[in-house]
Design a protein around this motif. Structure first.
Motif, PDB file in Angstrom:
ATOM      1  N   LYS A   1      45.358  -3.293  32.214  1.00 37.58           N
ATOM      2  CA  LYS A   1      43.381  -3.629  32.948  1.00 37.58           C
ATOM      3  C   LYS A   1      43.331  -3.748  34.321  1.00 37.58           C
ATOM      4  CE  LYS A   1      43.481  -6.497  27.880  1.00 37.58           C
ATOM      5  NZ  LYS A   1      43.531  -8.337  27.539  1.00 37.58           N
ATOM      6  N   ALA A   2      44.326  -4.207  34.929  1.00 32.93           N
ATOM      7  CA  ALA A   2      44.416  -4.619  35.955  1.00 32.93           C
ATOM      8  C   ALA A   2      43.785  -3.126  36.876  1.00 32.93           C
ATOM      9  CB  ALA A   2      45.601  -5.091  36.347  1.00 32.93           C
ATOM     10  N   LEU A   3      44.644  -2.249  36.556  1.00 32.32           N
ATOM     11  CA  LEU A   3      44.450  -0.688  37.157  1.00 32.32           C
ATOM     12  C   LEU A   3      42.836  -0.129  36.565  1.00 32.32           C
ATOM     13  CD1 LEU A   3      47.820   0.272  37.226  1.00 32.32           C
ATOM     14  CD2 LEU A   3      46.656   0.219  38.865  1.00 32.32           C
ATOM     15  N   ALA A   4      42.758  -0.287  35.529  1.00 28.28           N
ATOM     16  CA  ALA A   4      41.357  -0.117  35.011  1.00 28.28           C
ATOM     17  C   ALA A   4      39.992  -0.636  35.995  1.00 28.28           C
ATOM     18  CB  ALA A   4      41.069  -0.375  33.450  1.00 28.28           C
ATOM     19  N   PHE A   5      40.632  -1.812  36.142  1.00 27.28           N
ATOM     20  CA  PHE A   5      39.309  -2.616  37.232  1.00 27.28           C
ATOM     21  C   PHE A   5      39.358  -2.052  38.470  1.00 27.28           C
ATOM     22  CE2 PHE A   5      38.184  -5.170  40.323  1.00 27.28           C
ATOM     23  CZ  PHE A   5      36.773  -5.884  39.876  1.00 27.28           C
ATOM     24  N   ALA A   6      40.482  -1.899  39.527  1.00 29.02           N
ATOM     25  CA  ALA A   6      41.038  -0.792  40.329  1.00 29.02           C
ATOM     26  C   ALA A   6      40.146   0.153  40.265  1.00 29.02           C
ATOM     27  CB  ALA A   6      42.514  -1.008  40.589  1.00 29.02           C
ATOM     28  N   ARG A   7      40.643   0.891  39.405  1.00 34.07           N
ATOM     29  CA  ARG A   7      40.156   1.856  39.766  1.00 34.07           C
ATOM     30  C   ARG A   7      38.908   2.721  39.862  1.00 34.07           C
ATOM     31  NH1 ARG A   7      44.840   3.483  35.959  1.00 34.07           N
ATOM     32  NH2 ARG A   7      46.746   4.976  37.234  1.00 34.07           N
ATOM     33  N   ALA A   8      38.439   1.707  39.118  1.00 36.68           N
ATOM     34  CA  ALA A   8      36.228   0.922  38.783  1.00 36.68           C
ATOM     35  C   ALA A   8      35.429   0.874  39.897  1.00 36.68           C
ATOM     36  CB  ALA A   8      35.705   0.026  37.586  1.00 36.68           C
ATOM     37  N   GLN A   9      36.835   0.500  40.931  1.00 32.14           N
ATOM     38  CA  GLN A   9      35.787  -0.008  42.406  1.00 32.14           C
ATOM     39  C   GLN A   9      35.888   1.253  43.273  1.00 32.14           C
ATOM     40  OE1 GLN A   9      34.554  -2.721  41.678  1.00 32.14           O
ATOM     41  NE2 GLN A   9      35.595  -2.707  40.271  1.00 32.14           N
ATOM     42  N   MET A  10      37.242   1.851  43.133  1.00 31.11           N
ATOM     43  CA  MET A  10      37.376   3.734  43.864  1.00 31.11           C
ATOM     44  C   MET A  10      35.590   3.999  44.584  1.00 31.11           C
ATOM     45  SD  MET A  10      40.433   4.584  43.100  1.00 31.11           S
ATOM     46  CE  MET A  10      40.695   6.942  43.314  1.00 31.11           C
ATOM     47  N   GLY A  11      35.667   4.392  45.570  1.00 33.70           N
ATOM     48  CA  GLY A  11      34.784   4.832  46.627  1.00 33.70           C
ATOM     49  C   GLY A  11      33.796   3.512  47.056  1.00 33.70           C
ATOM     50  N   LYS A  12      34.109   2.153  47.147  1.00 29.02           N
ATOM     51  CA  LYS A  12      33.402   1.161  47.777  1.00 29.02           C
ATOM     52  C   LYS A  12      34.113   0.723  48.753  1.00 29.02           C
ATOM     53  CE  LYS A  12      31.629  -1.331  43.388  1.00 29.02           C
ATOM     54  NZ  LYS A  12      31.637  -2.256  42.176  1.00 29.02           N
ATOM     55  N   PRO A  13      33.571   0.157  49.604  1.00 26.56           N
ATOM     56  CA  PRO A  13      33.567   0.165  51.064  1.00 26.56           C
ATOM     57  C   PRO A  13      34.900  -0.956  51.122  1.00 26.56           C
ATOM     58  CG  PRO A  13      31.908  -0.400  50.903  1.00 26.56           C
ATOM     59  CD  PRO A  13      31.631   0.310  50.090  1.00 26.56           C
ATOM     60  N   TYR A  14      35.886  -0.333  51.880  1.00 26.76           N
ATOM     61  CA  TYR A  14      36.530  -2.290  52.987  1.00 26.76           C
ATOM     62  C   TYR A  14      35.056  -2.826  53.783  1.00 26.76           C
ATOM     63  CZ  TYR A  14      39.626  -4.415  55.053  1.00 26.76           C
ATOM     64  OH  TYR A  14      40.831  -5.409  55.858  1.00 26.76           O
ATOM     65  N   VAL A  15      35.409  -3.708  53.553  1.00 21.16           N
ATOM     66  CA  VAL A  15      34.453  -5.181  54.388  1.00 21.16           C
ATOM     67  C   VAL A  15      35.321  -6.094  54.475  1.00 21.16           C
ATOM     68  CG1 VAL A  15      32.384  -6.437  54.667  1.00 21.16           C
ATOM     69  CG2 VAL A  15      32.297  -4.512  53.509  1.00 21.16           C
ATOM     70  N   TRP A  16      35.750  -6.479  55.903  1.00 19.05           N
ATOM     71  CA  TRP A  16      37.400  -7.716  56.135  1.00 19.05           C
ATOM     72  C   TRP A  16      36.567  -8.315  55.010  1.00 19.05           C
ATOM     73  CZ3 TRP A  16      35.502 -12.689  58.387  1.00 19.05           C
ATOM     74  CH2 TRP A  16      34.962 -11.921  59.806  1.00 19.05           C
ATOM     75  N   GLY A  17      37.014  -9.930  54.903  1.00 14.48           N
ATOM     76  CA  GLY A  17      36.777 -10.793  53.533  1.00 14.48           C
ATOM     77  C   GLY A  17      36.223 -10.811  52.545  1.00 14.48           C
ATOM     78  N   ALA A  18      35.512  -9.660  52.545  1.00 10.67           N
ATOM     79  CA  ALA A  18      35.033  -9.594  50.874  1.00 10.67           C
ATOM     80  C   ALA A  18      35.770  -9.597  49.765  1.00 10.67           C
ATOM     81  CB  ALA A  18      34.598  -8.280  50.929  1.00 10.67           C
ATOM     82  N   THR A  19      35.339  -9.869  48.596  1.00 10.55           N
ATOM     83  CA  THR A  19      35.952 -10.127  46.708  1.00 10.55           C
ATOM     84  C   THR A  19      35.123  -9.233  45.938  1.00 10.55           C
ATOM     85  OG1 THR A  19      35.106 -11.864  47.598  1.00 10.55           O
ATOM     86  CG2 THR A  19      37.258 -12.579  47.815  1.00 10.55           C
ATOM     87  N   GLY A  20      34.555  -8.567  46.447  1.00 12.56           N
ATOM     88  CA  GLY A  20      33.451  -7.890  45.541  1.00 12.56           C
ATOM     89  C   GLY A  20      32.608  -8.638  45.066  1.00 12.56           C
ATOM     90  N   PRO A  21      30.844  -7.556  44.333  1.00 11.06           N
ATOM     91  CA  PRO A  21      31.683  -7.026  43.614  1.00 11.06           C
ATOM     92  C   PRO A  21      31.325  -5.014  44.122  1.00 11.06           C
ATOM     93  CG  PRO A  21      29.589  -7.691  43.061  1.00 11.06           C
ATOM     94  CD  PRO A  21      30.179  -8.826  44.005  1.00 11.06           C
ATOM     95  N   ASN A  22      31.013  -5.823  45.287  1.00 14.98           N
ATOM     96  CA  ASN A  22      30.451  -4.107  46.258  1.00 14.98           C
ATOM     97  C   ASN A  22      30.854  -3.878  47.106  1.00 14.98           C
ATOM     98  OD1 ASN A  22      27.925  -4.449  43.901  1.00 14.98           O
ATOM     99  ND2 ASN A  22      26.853  -6.364  45.758  1.00 14.98           N
ATOM    100  N   SER A  23      32.260  -5.046  47.462  1.00 10.95           N
ATOM    101  CA  SER A  23      33.269  -4.108  48.688  1.00 10.95           C
ATOM    102  C   SER A  23      34.484  -5.350  48.334  1.00 10.95           C
ATOM    103  CB  SER A  23      32.597  -4.112  49.474  1.00 10.95           C
ATOM    104  OG  SER A  23      32.147  -5.613  50.293  1.00 10.95           O
ATOM    105  N   TYR A  24      35.508  -4.923  48.785  1.00 13.06           N
ATOM    106  CA  TYR A  24      36.796  -5.582  48.955  1.00 13.06           C
ATOM    107  C   TYR A  24      37.662  -5.437  50.087  1.00 13.06           C
ATOM    108  CZ  TYR A  24      36.038  -5.789  43.942  1.00 13.06           C
ATOM    109  OH  TYR A  24      34.972  -6.200  42.494  1.00 13.06           O
ATOM    110  N   ASP A  25      37.760  -5.848  50.708  1.00 14.92           N
ATOM    111  CA  ASP A  25      39.468  -6.019  51.850  1.00 14.92           C
ATOM    112  C   ASP A  25      40.523  -6.266  50.606  1.00 14.92           C
ATOM    113  OD1 ASP A  25      40.212  -8.538  50.736  1.00 14.92           O
ATOM    114  OD2 ASP A  25      39.406  -9.512  52.869  1.00 14.92           O
ATOM    115  N   CYS A  26      41.763  -6.048  51.338  1.00 13.63           N
ATOM    116  CA  CYS A  26      42.895  -5.725  50.718  1.00 13.63           C
ATOM    117  C   CYS A  26      43.479  -6.293  49.892  1.00 13.63           C
ATOM    118  CB  CYS A  26      44.265  -5.076  51.624  1.00 13.63           C
ATOM    119  SG  CYS A  26      44.544  -6.468  52.851  1.00 13.63           S
TER     120      CYS A  26
END
Length: 394
Positions: free
Chosen positions: A284-309
């Motif tokens: 389930k966790a990996l399915a979510f992560a794969r669905a975020q492929m292509g979204k930009p890295y933005v520091w401090g971000a937690t989604g849904p449009n961007s994320y940091d690590c």
């Protein structure tokens, strides 16, 4: 008598000789000046190799990630403290209301007694600067009725609690202000590191950029080679374990049947009894992560449009019903430590000695992660960066 003094150097006296000497002197001075200027100018802008530039940019990105984790920690703390302050202020308002109700009750008694004539002990209490001192006079308290005593007691209790809550709220506000200052400082640090990295890259010529891209390709190729080697070893380990289970009739973890075949590489990690449960959550966790492929890295971000690590790994495992802390420094303390050779899909892999980066293992020596500013969520070899360690979060 012979002279022992050194003979004088002959001085050129002719006009032609003087012009020649002057020309030589001018040329010499010009040469010295030029050399002096060159010597002074050279250290001011030292030439860096493209390898040095790449190392500097990589270091700046990593420093920015460290600052990002500090920002994330401060932001999480500030959010918690803000919630605490809000609750305390609400409690203080309610307590103040109760104190005012108790005071009105005392006022009712005082007004009634005033109309009946005289200044009663209750009125004296209301007029006293320190109600506690008045209450300590037992002979006066003895003149109050039971209801009046309760009204006095309630008022004193609500007043004391209101004072304590105001003090606690004030301290919490001070802590919140300090945390917000830390948050602001971390934000400035991140922005400064990223700006410096961008400036270094902007100075590169087209030829230097091509060289930099070539270095990146070589780095990726080496990381890919190591990932393939890990995948081969993990697949061989799984094959042997399946053969052993089949030979001894041992149920395959997660299937309940002999030689059920787990499918895919990623290491068995010893085949614990909860492998099936973990595999389900990890899927389930990996399915979510794969669905975020292509979204930009933005520091401090937690989604849904961007994320940091760490924002990506936190959101992915949340989708599987598992709560992770916000920062890499706290996520690495969650769950059980896992050796690289025993990694399973869903495990968290941390990088660098300062634990400033994290990705989610998907098998075959690869991970999904939010890499760095200017890049998007993608799949890469776990060997692209130096590995610190790994954990199994659920």
């Amino acid at each position: 008598m012979a002279s022992h003094r050194k003979p004088r150097t002959r001085i050129l006296t002719s006009p032609g000789s003087r012009r020649t000497a002057a020309g030589l002197t001018t040329a010499a001075l010009a040469s010295v000046t030029l050399l002096s200027q060159t010597a002074e100018a050279a250290p001011s802008r030292p030439q860096q190799s493209i390898e040095e530039v790449k190392q500097k940019v990589d270091d700046l990105y990593r420093q920015a990630e460290v600052a990002t984790q500090k920002y994330n920690a401060a932001k999480e703390q500030a959010d918690e403290q803000r919630g605490t302050v809000d609750r305390l202020l609400d409690d203080t308002a309610r307590r103040t209301q109760k104190m005012n109700d108790a005071r009105r009750q005392l006022g009712t008694y005082a007004a009634a007694q005033y109309r009946s004539g005289g200044i009663s002990p209750t009125v004296q209490l209301l007029l006293a600067r320190n109600p506690q001192q008045f209450a300590d006079r037992s002979h006066l308290m003895g003149q109050l009725t039971g209801a009046q005593k309760k009204a006095v007691s309630d008022y004193q209790e609500q007043q004391a609690k209101a004072v304590r809550q105001r003090a606690e709220a004030s301290r919490s506000l001070e802590r919140l202000t300090e945390t917000q200052a830390s948050l602001k400082e971390s934000k400035k640090d991140v922005q400064a590191k990223l700006a410096e990295a961008r400036q270094l890259l902007s100075r590169l010529t087209a030829q230097e950029k091509a060289r930099l891209a070539e270095l990146e390709r070589k780095k990726e190729a080496e990381a890919k080679r190591k990932a393939e080697e890990l995948a081969r070893k993990q697949a061989e380990k799984e094959r042997k374990e399946r053969e052993d289970r089949k030979q001894h009739g041992t149920p395959d973890p997660g299937t309940g049947t002999p030689d059920g075949g787990s499918g895919g590489s990623g290491g068995s990690g010893g085949g614990t009894s909860d492998d099936g449960s973990y595999a389900t959550k990890a899927a389930k966790a990996l399915a979510f992560a794969r669905a975020q492929m292509g979204k930009p890295y933005v520091w401090g971000a937690t989604g849904p449009n961007s994320y940091d690590c760490s924002g990506l790994t936190q959101a992915a495992w949340k989708a599987a019903g598992v709560s992770l802390p916000r920062t890499t420094w706290d996520q690495v303390k969650t769950g059980d430590r896992v050796a690289t050779k025993d990694l399973k899909p869903g495990d968290l892999v941390f990088f660098y000695n300062d634990i400033s980066h994290v990705g989610m293992y998907i098998g075959d020596g690869k991970m999904i992660h939010a890499p760095k500013p200017g890049a998007s969520v993608r799949v890469e070899s776990i060997y692209y960066m130096p590995i610190y360690g790994s954990v199994r979060p659920a």
